[in-house]
Design a protein around this motif. Structure first.
Motif, mmCIF file in Angstrom:
data_model
loop_
_atom_site.group_PDB
_atom_site.id
_atom_site.type_symbol
_atom_site.label_atom_id
_atom_site.label_comp_id
_atom_site.label_asym_id
_atom_site.label_seq_id
_atom_site.Cartn_x
_atom_site.Cartn_y
_atom_site.Cartn_z
ATOM 1 N N TRP A 195 3.019 7.920 7.186
ATOM 2 C CA TRP A 195 3.828 8.794 7.481
ATOM 3 C C TRP A 195 4.221 7.833 8.533
ATOM 4 C CZ3 TRP A 195 -1.003 10.685 6.902
ATOM 5 C CH2 TRP A 195 -2.079 10.020 7.984
ATOM 6 N N THR A 196 3.568 6.631 8.276
ATOM 7 C CA THR A 196 3.989 5.064 8.983
ATOM 8 C C THR A 196 5.214 4.400 8.489
ATOM 9 O OG1 THR A 196 2.248 3.666 8.110
ATOM 10 C CG2 THR A 196 1.843 5.020 10.098
ATOM 11 N N THR A 208 -3.990 8.975 0.562
ATOM 12 C CA THR A 208 -3.280 9.388 1.727
ATOM 13 C C THR A 208 -3.906 9.077 3.024
ATOM 14 O OG1 THR A 208 -2.001 10.887 0.178
ATOM 15 C CG2 THR A 208 -2.453 11.008 2.923
ATOM 16 N N VAL A 209 -4.914 9.287 3.003
ATOM 17 C CA VAL A 209 -6.450 8.843 4.153
ATOM 18 C C VAL A 209 -5.919 6.746 4.409
ATOM 19 C CG1 VAL A 209 -8.507 8.622 4.907
ATOM 20 C CG2 VAL A 209 -7.634 10.580 3.781
ATOM 21 N N LEU A 211 0.982 -1.085 0.105
ATOM 22 C CA LEU A 211 0.437 -0.056 0.196
ATOM 23 C C LEU A 211 0.943 1.296 0.404
ATOM 24 C CD1 LEU A 211 -3.141 -0.898 2.753
ATOM 25 C CD2 LEU A 211 -3.277 -0.320 -0.420
ATOM 26 N N HIS A 212 1.983 1.054 0.890
ATOM 27 C CA HIS A 212 3.255 2.212 0.530
ATOM 28 C C HIS A 212 3.382 2.856 -0.402
ATOM 29 C CE1 HIS A 212 3.372 2.138 5.778
ATOM 30 N NE2 HIS A 212 2.390 2.893 5.230
ATOM 31 N N VAL A 213 3.918 1.530 -1.027
ATOM 32 C CA VAL A 213 4.542 1.613 -2.747
ATOM 33 C C VAL A 213 3.366 2.549 -2.990
ATOM 34 C CG1 VAL A 213 5.141 0.286 -4.691
ATOM 35 C CG2 VAL A 213 5.623 -0.564 -2.528
#
Length: 333
Positions: free
Chosen positions: A216-217, A210-211, A51-53
């Motif tokens: 940020w984690t 982003t939501v 998900l961060h990718v």
């Protein structure tokens, strides 16, 4: 001295037809989209979550296209619902539903369900928009989905999870939204430039993701190091840049523009080539071998895309001829 006869003028250079241009752009988009997984895998193996990718991919592309969004800022004022809908469905919706799906069912099965989108698109065009769908486009979609089933070898993971299947169908429906909204941008008096559709769509998608992903984690210091791709060490920024610039910016720009020249059903079937490209690039760059079923499936997808691109819109019923009025004798005033 012999007089030479005048030479005929050279014929003007033939310009590519709108259909040829649309098919070329759709092919470029499918190839660009298809490389996203190959570029993302080394980053995931280095420690970033999928998900961060995805967030990195969409947000990076949104930042790159900020100048385009500023240039076409009036488009958001004129068609805000269309651009927000494109961002939520075609960008954030597809990504979120697909990754939620693969967290519960095998990747190949999730990919196959997502790429039921072209078939669902034909149903939408036929029964919701009530527009004619050519037989070639319908046959091409069916052949392409059959080939896709072979490419992903879905029979290796038939233990279905109901929620995972529903997420996959959600991704397919969002994919339908991609083509329908891209097509809607060229309709009506308030037409929207496809560049604006891509730029604002990615911006809206980045905000939504982003939501959802809480970036940020993540440990973004990984981007300053190296990753491994098929035994070769390379800077992590290299696949990240490819994923953002080629697999997202180029893919969305060419994909949205292609719908301006093609019908959504044809563009949707050509998009099935993305799965073939993803499999082939993984073969060459990640060392993931292909079996006979996958090679056969790839040929079927190509055949389906070829069948769809030869289609023409079905002719609408012609109105009944109006009987000609009897001629009146012309008289001078």
């Amino acid at each position: 001295m012999h007089s030479s006869s005048p030479q005929p003028p050279l014929p003007p250079a033939r310009r590519p037809s709108a259909r040829t241009l649309g098919l070329s752009l759709a092919l470029v988009s499918a190839v660009a989209f298809g490389g996203s997984g190959t570029a993302a895998k080394p980053l995931i193996e280095a420690g970033l979550s999928p998900l961060h990718v995805v967030w990195l991919r969409v947000t990076g592309a949104a930042v790159v296209l900020l100048p385009l969004a500023y240039r076409h800022r009036d488009a958001f004022r004129r068609r805000p619902k269309l651009l927000i809908g494109f961002g939520l469905l075609a960008v954030a919706g597809v990504q979120a539903c697909y990754f939620a799906s693969i967290s519960r069912i095998p990747v190949g099965v999730a990919l196959l369900i997502e790429y039921l989108g072209p078939l669902l698109l034909l149903v939408y065009v036929k029964f919701v928009q009530r527009k004619p769908v050519s037989r070639a486009a319908a046959i091409g979609a069916g052949v392409a989905v059959t080939g896709l089933a072979c490419v992903v070898e879905f029979w290796h993971g038939l233990a279905f999870d109901t929620l995972g299947v529903l997420f996959g169908l959600g991704a397919a429906c969002c994919q339908v939204g991609y083509f329908v909204l891209a097509d809607a941008a060229k309709q009506g008096k308030e037409q929207v430039d496809p560049m604006a559709v891509s730029a604002f769509g990615l911006l809206v998608g980045a905000v939504a993701l982003t939501v959802f992903t809480r970036p940020w984690t993540a440990d973004w210091s990984l981007l300053g190091g190296d990753v491994t791709m098929n035994g070769h060490v390379l800077p992590a920024l290299l696949p990240a840049a490819w994923m953002v610039l080629v697999a997202t910016v180029l893919a969305y720009l060419t994909g949205v523009v292609s719908v301006q020249f093609l019908s959504p059903p044809v563009a949707g079937v050509v998009a099935n080539l993305e799965a073939v490209v993803a499999t082939v690039t993984a073969w060459f760059l990640l060392g993931e071998t292909l079996g006979p079923a996958q090679l056969t499936g790839g040929l079927l997808v190509l055949a389906g895309a070829f069948a769809a691109q030869t289609s023409r819109p079905a002719e609408a019923a012609l109105p009944e001829p109006v009987p000609a009025e009897p001629r009146r004798r012309l008289t001078s005033r």
